[in-house]
Design an enzyme around this catalytic site. Structure first.
Site, PDB file in Angstrom:
ATOM      1  N   LYS A   8     -12.181  68.722  69.927  1.00  0.00           N
ATOM      2  CA  LYS A   8     -12.829  68.292  71.169  1.00  0.00           C
ATOM      3  C   LYS A   8     -14.303  68.739  71.198  1.00  0.00           C
ATOM      4  O   LYS A   8     -14.681  69.649  70.445  1.00  0.00           O
ATOM      5  CB  LYS A   8     -12.047  68.814  72.380  1.00  0.00           C
ATOM      6  CG  LYS A   8     -12.437  70.173  72.891  1.00  0.00           C
ATOM      7  CD  LYS A   8     -11.564  70.571  74.054  1.00  0.00           C
ATOM      8  CE  LYS A   8     -12.335  70.672  75.359  1.00  0.00           C
ATOM      9  NZ  LYS A   8     -13.467  71.587  75.391  1.00  0.00           N
ATOM     10  N   LYS A  36     -16.939  72.537  66.133  1.00  0.00           N
ATOM     11  CA  LYS A  36     -16.823  71.764  64.895  1.00  0.00           C
ATOM     12  C   LYS A  36     -18.058  71.878  64.021  1.00  0.00           C
ATOM     13  O   LYS A  36     -17.971  72.175  62.844  1.00  0.00           O
ATOM     14  CB  LYS A  36     -16.634  70.266  65.204  1.00  0.00           C
ATOM     15  CG  LYS A  36     -15.368  69.887  65.897  1.00  0.00           C
ATOM     16  CD  LYS A  36     -15.332  68.393  66.177  1.00  0.00           C
ATOM     17  CE  LYS A  36     -16.416  67.912  67.120  1.00  0.00           C
ATOM     18  NZ  LYS A  36     -16.314  68.443  68.471  1.00  0.00           N
ATOM     19  N   LYS A  71     -23.862  62.877  69.300  1.00  0.00           N
ATOM     20  CA  LYS A  71     -24.883  63.898  69.644  1.00  0.00           C
ATOM     21  C   LYS A  71     -25.872  64.116  68.501  1.00  0.00           C
ATOM     22  O   LYS A  71     -26.972  64.612  68.714  1.00  0.00           O
ATOM     23  CB  LYS A  71     -24.186  65.240  69.941  1.00  0.00           C
ATOM     24  CG  LYS A  71     -23.868  65.448  71.411  1.00  0.00           C
ATOM     25  CD  LYS A  71     -23.702  66.932  71.766  1.00  0.00           C
ATOM     26  CE  LYS A  71     -22.837  67.662  70.837  1.00  0.00           C
ATOM     27  NZ  LYS A  71     -22.026  68.716  71.022  1.00  0.00           N
ATOM     28  N   ASP A 130     -11.899  63.895  70.517  1.00  0.00           N
ATOM     29  CA  ASP A 130     -11.086  63.766  71.723  1.00  0.00           C
ATOM     30  C   ASP A 130     -11.293  62.418  72.406  1.00  0.00           C
ATOM     31  O   ASP A 130     -10.829  62.192  73.502  1.00  0.00           O
ATOM     32  CB  ASP A 130     -11.346  64.918  72.701  1.00  0.00           C
ATOM     33  CG  ASP A 130     -12.794  64.985  73.138  1.00  0.00           C
ATOM     34  OD1 ASP A 130     -13.620  64.325  72.488  1.00  0.00           O
ATOM     35  OD2 ASP A 130     -13.088  65.693  74.108  1.00  0.00           O
TER      36      ASP A 130
HETATM   37  P1  ADP Z   1     -18.964  70.937  68.588  1.00  0.00           P
HETATM   38  O1  ADP Z   1     -19.647  70.529  67.337  1.00  0.00           O
HETATM   39  O2  ADP Z   1     -17.475  70.999  68.458  1.00  0.00           O
HETATM   40  O3  ADP Z   1     -19.367  70.102  69.776  1.00  0.00           O
HETATM   41  P2  ADP Z   1     -20.602  73.307  68.330  1.00  0.00           P
HETATM   42  O4  ADP Z   1     -20.314  73.704  66.918  1.00  0.00           O
HETATM   43  O5  ADP Z   1     -21.895  72.637  68.594  1.00  0.00           O
HETATM   44  O6  ADP Z   1     -19.408  72.447  68.929  1.00  0.00           O
HETATM   45  O7  ADP Z   1     -20.441  74.630  69.203  1.00  0.00           O
HETATM   46  C1  ADP Z   1     -20.703  74.646  70.586  1.00  0.00           C
HETATM   47  C2  ADP Z   1     -21.330  75.996  70.951  1.00  0.00           C
HETATM   48  O8  ADP Z   1     -20.387  77.043  70.727  1.00  0.00           O
HETATM   49  C3  ADP Z   1     -22.552  76.321  70.115  1.00  0.00           C
HETATM   50  O9  ADP Z   1     -23.533  76.896  70.929  1.00  0.00           O
HETATM   51  C4  ADP Z   1     -22.033  77.323  69.086  1.00  0.00           C
HETATM   52  O10 ADP Z   1     -23.008  78.212  68.652  1.00  0.00           O
HETATM   53  C5  ADP Z   1     -20.948  78.028  69.874  1.00  0.00           C
HETATM   54  N1  ADP Z   1     -19.897  78.564  68.986  1.00  0.00           N
HETATM   55  C6  ADP Z   1     -19.013  77.872  68.243  1.00  0.00           C
HETATM   56  N2  ADP Z   1     -18.194  78.699  67.565  1.00  0.00           N
HETATM   57  C7  ADP Z   1     -18.570  79.971  67.877  1.00  0.00           C
HETATM   58  C8  ADP Z   1     -18.121  81.291  67.509  1.00  0.00           C
HETATM   59  N3  ADP Z   1     -17.097  81.461  66.687  1.00  0.00           N
HETATM   60  N4  ADP Z   1     -18.782  82.354  68.049  1.00  0.00           N
HETATM   61  C9  ADP Z   1     -19.793  82.173  68.905  1.00  0.00           C
HETATM   62  N5  ADP Z   1     -20.268  80.969  69.287  1.00  0.00           N
HETATM   63  C10 ADP Z   1     -19.666  79.875  68.799  1.00  0.00           C
HETATM   64 MG    MG Z   2     -20.953  68.980  67.002  1.00  0.00          MG
END
Ligand code: ADP
Ligand code: MG
Length: 291
Positions: A13, A18, A44, A130
């Site tokens: 999601k 991810k 995005k 999602d």
């Molecule tokens: P997605 O790609 O699933 O939309 P992101 O990888 O961009 O999500 O992560 C969303 C936010 O959560 C980012 O600011 C990222 O730095 C933070 N984040 C993700 N995993 C962790 C983690 N294990 N510890 C701290 N921050 C995290």
């Molecule tokens: Mg992403």
């Protein structure tokens, strides 16, 4: 014929981690000597940011909108450790199918023969999972990716999205679609979070590839526009990502998952709600906490 390229897709999601996880896996694999490409398939278009100093790259869809013929170096950009970065891009908000970017990017990369020409070992697709849209199912349905991993926390919405993904994988698994490699548990710090994930994984007959804690090292690295592998290579968090990358590189045994029916999933969640309440009241003790 050349060697077999390992193609994997990471679903989950929005906001679950991810891109952070995929980029750290890519960086760790590159550091281990693999030739890696990461294809961001989220509208995005920020999947590869931390591999590229926090900068955005032009997307496949935007580039193709400007000109019908593009060269590989107009859509493929080198990042940390030589990781090849691609962003599929998306339609303008509210217009068209968000899965369009994936379809177009995969077609273009095939036409340009980049997988062979770049002599890649591993391609990682980072896909927003999602959204119930045919486009997002493309890497699964067409068997573009062979192995699917899902990033998931112990939050119900994340588990709900993972369960939906399992339904999608199951649907196409008998007709040459991708199979499920396992679940990457992200932001699991509390013992009960681990128990919830373990229980879900057991019920859906899959496995946990790694438990990744929520860590301020990740936040600090992101603020510097870097993966944790680049910004804090000696950290515990970098070690966890490196172990996960190795497991994924060596992974062969993907399977058909056993998603829960929506009623079962709700009952399962309600059971956990009661359990957590009892934990909070001190009526029972956590297994994983060992206290
Ligand atoms: P997605 O790609 O699933 O939309 P992101 O990888 O961009 O999500 O992560 C969303 C936010 O959560 C980012 O600011 C990222 O730095 C933070 N984040 C993700 N995993 C962790 C983690 N294990 N510890 C701290 N921050 C995290
Ligand atoms: Mg992403």
């Amino acid at each position: 014929m050349g060697k077999k390229i390992k193609q994997i897709a990471i679903y989950g999601k929005g906001g679950i981690g991810k891109s952070t996880t995929a980029s750290n896996i890519s960086a760790a694999l590159a550091r281990a000597g693999y030739r890696v490409m990461q294809v961001g398939c989220d509208p995005k278009s920020d999947s590869t940011n931390t591999l590229r100093g926090g900068k955005y790259i032009p997307t496949v869809l935007d580039t193709l909108r400007e000109k019908p013929r593009v060269q590989p170096d107009e859509v493929i950009f080198k990042g940390f450790g030589g990781v090849y970065c691609v962003e599929a891009g998306g339609p303008a908000p509210g217009v068209g199918c968000a899965g369009r970017g994936i379809i177009t990017a995969v077609q273009l990369l095939k036409q340009l023969h980049v997988f062979e020409d770049l002599d890649l070992d591993i391609v990682i697709y980072d896909v927003l999972g999602d959204v119930v849209c045919g486009g997002f199912a493309v890497p699964i349905r067409e068997g573009i990716a062979e192995h699917v991993f899902t990033v998931c926390s112990a939050d119900f919405m994340a588990i709900y999205a993972a369960n939906n993904l399992f339904k999608g994988i199951k649907k196409y698994s008998r007709s040459g679609g991708a199979l499920l490699g396992g679940l990457i548990a992200n932001s699991v710090n509390a013992p009960y979070a681990r128990e919830i994930i373990d229980d879900f994984v057991q019920r859906t007959r899959t496995r946990v590839m790694a438990y990744i804690p929520r860590s301020v090292t990740v936040t600090q690295s992101e603020l510097q526009g870097k993966t944790t592998i680049e910004a804090a290579p000696e950290s515990e968090q970098a070690r966890i990502y490196t172990d996960l990358a190795r497991r994924i590189a060596e992974h062969e045994d993907s399977r058909e998952p056993f998603p829960l029916e929506i009623k079962e999933l709700r009952e399962w969640a309600a059971g956990w709600a009661d359990h957590l309440l009892a934990l909070e009241r001190g009526e029972i003790r956590s297994l994983a906490a060992g206290i």
